[in-house]
Write a protein that holds these residues in place. Structure first.
Motif, mmCIF file in Angstrom:
data_model
loop_
_atom_site.group_PDB
_atom_site.id
_atom_site.type_symbol
_atom_site.label_atom_id
_atom_site.label_comp_id
_atom_site.label_asym_id
_atom_site.label_seq_id
_atom_site.Cartn_x
_atom_site.Cartn_y
_atom_site.Cartn_z
ATOM 1 N N GLN A 23 0.824 -1.218 0.000
ATOM 2 C CA GLN A 23 0.000 0.000 0.000
ATOM 3 C C GLN A 23 0.856 1.265 0.000
ATOM 4 O O GLN A 23 0.393 2.343 0.348
ATOM 5 C CB GLN A 23 -0.975 -0.029 1.174
ATOM 6 C CG GLN A 23 -1.849 -1.260 1.097
ATOM 7 C CD GLN A 23 -3.248 -1.038 1.616
ATOM 8 O OE1 GLN A 23 -3.768 0.067 1.639
ATOM 9 N NE2 GLN A 23 -3.875 -2.111 2.036
ATOM 10 N N ARG A 24 2.137 1.091 -0.359
ATOM 11 C CA ARG A 24 3.047 2.221 -0.592
ATOM 12 C C ARG A 24 3.426 2.998 0.669
ATOM 13 O O ARG A 24 3.731 4.185 0.587
ATOM 14 C CB ARG A 24 2.466 3.203 -1.641
ATOM 15 C CG ARG A 24 2.097 2.561 -2.963
ATOM 16 C CD ARG A 24 3.349 2.320 -3.819
ATOM 17 N NE ARG A 24 3.020 1.690 -5.088
ATOM 18 C CZ ARG A 24 3.125 0.378 -5.323
ATOM 19 N NH1 ARG A 24 3.518 -0.448 -4.374
ATOM 20 N NH2 ARG A 24 2.852 -0.098 -6.515
ATOM 21 N N PHE A 25 3.398 2.319 1.833
ATOM 22 C CA PHE A 25 3.895 2.977 3.038
ATOM 23 C C PHE A 25 5.389 2.696 3.167
ATOM 24 O O PHE A 25 5.885 1.665 2.704
ATOM 25 C CB PHE A 25 3.133 2.492 4.279
ATOM 26 C CG PHE A 25 1.676 2.860 4.231
ATOM 27 C CD1 PHE A 25 1.290 4.185 4.191
ATOM 28 C CD2 PHE A 25 0.683 1.884 4.193
ATOM 29 C CE1 PHE A 25 -0.053 4.549 4.117
ATOM 30 C CE2 PHE A 25 -0.662 2.221 4.124
ATOM 31 C CZ PHE A 25 -1.021 3.568 4.081
ATOM 32 N N PHE A 26 6.097 3.643 3.823
ATOM 33 C CA PHE A 26 7.531 3.481 4.040
ATOM 34 C C PHE A 26 7.739 2.801 5.399
ATOM 35 O O PHE A 26 7.111 3.187 6.384
ATOM 36 C CB PHE A 26 8.238 4.840 4.052
ATOM 37 C CG PHE A 26 8.363 5.464 2.683
ATOM 38 C CD1 PHE A 26 7.295 6.098 2.090
ATOM 39 C CD2 PHE A 26 9.566 5.409 1.998
ATOM 40 C CE1 PHE A 26 7.403 6.668 0.836
ATOM 41 C CE2 PHE A 26 9.693 5.981 0.740
ATOM 42 C CZ PHE A 26 8.615 6.615 0.156
ATOM 43 N N VAL A 27 8.643 1.823 5.424
ATOM 44 C CA VAL A 27 8.815 1.004 6.627
ATOM 45 C C VAL A 27 10.299 0.795 6.903
ATOM 46 O O VAL A 27 11.062 0.506 5.989
ATOM 47 C CB VAL A 27 8.169 -0.391 6.396
ATOM 48 C CG1 VAL A 27 8.481 -1.328 7.538
ATOM 49 C CG2 VAL A 27 6.670 -0.273 6.201
ATOM 50 N N THR A 28 10.697 0.952 8.153
ATOM 51 C CA THR A 28 12.033 0.504 8.581
ATOM 52 C C THR A 28 11.851 -0.615 9.588
ATOM 53 O O THR A 28 11.080 -0.485 10.542
ATOM 54 C CB THR A 28 12.832 1.669 9.218
ATOM 55 O OG1 THR A 28 13.071 2.636 8.218
ATOM 56 C CG2 THR A 28 14.166 1.183 9.766
ATOM 57 N N LYS A 29 12.558 -1.703 9.326
ATOM 58 C CA LYS A 29 12.397 -2.897 10.161
ATOM 59 C C LYS A 29 13.619 -3.062 11.069
ATOM 60 O O LYS A 29 14.759 -2.998 10.595
ATOM 61 C CB LYS A 29 12.279 -4.102 9.220
ATOM 62 C CG LYS A 29 12.108 -5.424 9.888
ATOM 63 C CD LYS A 29 12.000 -6.498 8.798
ATOM 64 C CE LYS A 29 11.888 -7.864 9.391
ATOM 65 N NZ LYS A 29 11.816 -8.891 8.338
ATOM 66 N N LEU A 30 13.364 -3.255 12.350
ATOM 67 C CA LEU A 30 14.456 -3.452 13.313
ATOM 68 C C LEU A 30 14.262 -4.792 14.005
ATOM 69 O O LEU A 30 13.131 -5.166 14.332
ATOM 70 C CB LEU A 30 14.429 -2.366 14.396
ATOM 71 C CG LEU A 30 14.424 -0.902 13.943
ATOM 72 C CD1 LEU A 30 14.092 0.014 15.115
ATOM 73 C CD2 LEU A 30 15.790 -0.533 13.375
ATOM 74 N N SER A 31 15.357 -5.494 14.235
ATOM 75 C CA SER A 31 15.267 -6.721 15.030
ATOM 76 C C SER A 31 15.266 -6.324 16.496
ATOM 77 O O SER A 31 16.091 -5.517 16.915
ATOM 78 C CB SER A 31 16.474 -7.619 14.775
ATOM 79 O OG SER A 31 16.421 -8.047 13.453
ATOM 80 N N SER A 32 14.338 -6.865 17.260
ATOM 81 C CA SER A 32 14.248 -6.484 18.672
ATOM 82 C C SER A 32 14.012 -7.737 19.513
ATOM 83 O O SER A 32 13.768 -8.825 18.985
ATOM 84 C CB SER A 32 13.135 -5.447 18.871
ATOM 85 O OG SER A 32 11.959 -5.796 18.174
ATOM 86 N N THR A 33 14.071 -7.565 20.799
ATOM 87 C CA THR A 33 13.893 -8.697 21.722
ATOM 88 C C THR A 33 12.972 -8.267 22.851
ATOM 89 O O THR A 33 13.198 -7.201 23.455
ATOM 90 C CB THR A 33 15.258 -9.117 22.317
ATOM 91 O OG1 THR A 33 16.154 -9.403 21.259
ATOM 92 C CG2 THR A 33 15.124 -10.346 23.208
#
Ligand code: 2BA
Length: 107
Positions: A23-33
């Motif tokens: 849907q054309r959103f901008f996303v930054t993915k982070l690995s977390s715990t």
């Protein structure tokens, strides 16, 4: 503009990411715990227009499932619970923090 920070389980992260990008959103993915279970999870940062926030919440809600997880007794005891057997907790769908953004600049 808003900054949405959302924590989703690792199992749901690919589908959530795919649907947001579709849907054309901008996303930054982070690995977390997770601090409690100490399991890997995924944190997304999404910068979004105010009018898109509800759509984004709906996508995350649709693709993040609630799960039951067992907390080992040793972990529960570390956090002050008096138990000798594993304890069940409900994890997710997703946890969202939604913040106002004063300014966003791309240089
Ligand atoms: P965890 O910290 O590993 O927590 C996993 C699940 O364990 C939580 O699910 C909740 O059901 C339970 N839990 C967590 N802390 C607890 C505590 N102090 N006492 C009793 N039960 C507890 P969710 O609430 O769905 O959270 C899933 C993950 O989202 C968390 O993983 C954490 O990484 C993040 N999260 C949730 N709430 C947060 C918050 N207020 N601030 C920062 N991160 C948060």
């Amino acid at each position: 503009m808003k900054l949405i920070i959302t924590i989703v389980s690792k199992e749901d992260s690919s589908i959530v990411q795919k649907e947001l990008l579709k849907q054309r959103f901008f996303v930054t993915k982070l690995s977390s715990t997770g601090g409690f279970l100490k399991h890997g999870n995924t944190t997304f940062m999404i910068g979004a227009k105010d009018q898109d926030v509800d759509t984004i919440i709906n996508i995350i809600s649709e693709y993040s499932r609630t799960r039951k997880e067992m907390v080992p007794a040793s972990i529960a005891r570390d956090f002050g619970y008096s138990t000798i057997s594993p304890t069940e907790v409900t994890v997710g769908g997703a946890t969202l923090f939604i913040m106002d953004v004063e300014k966003m600049i791309k240089l």
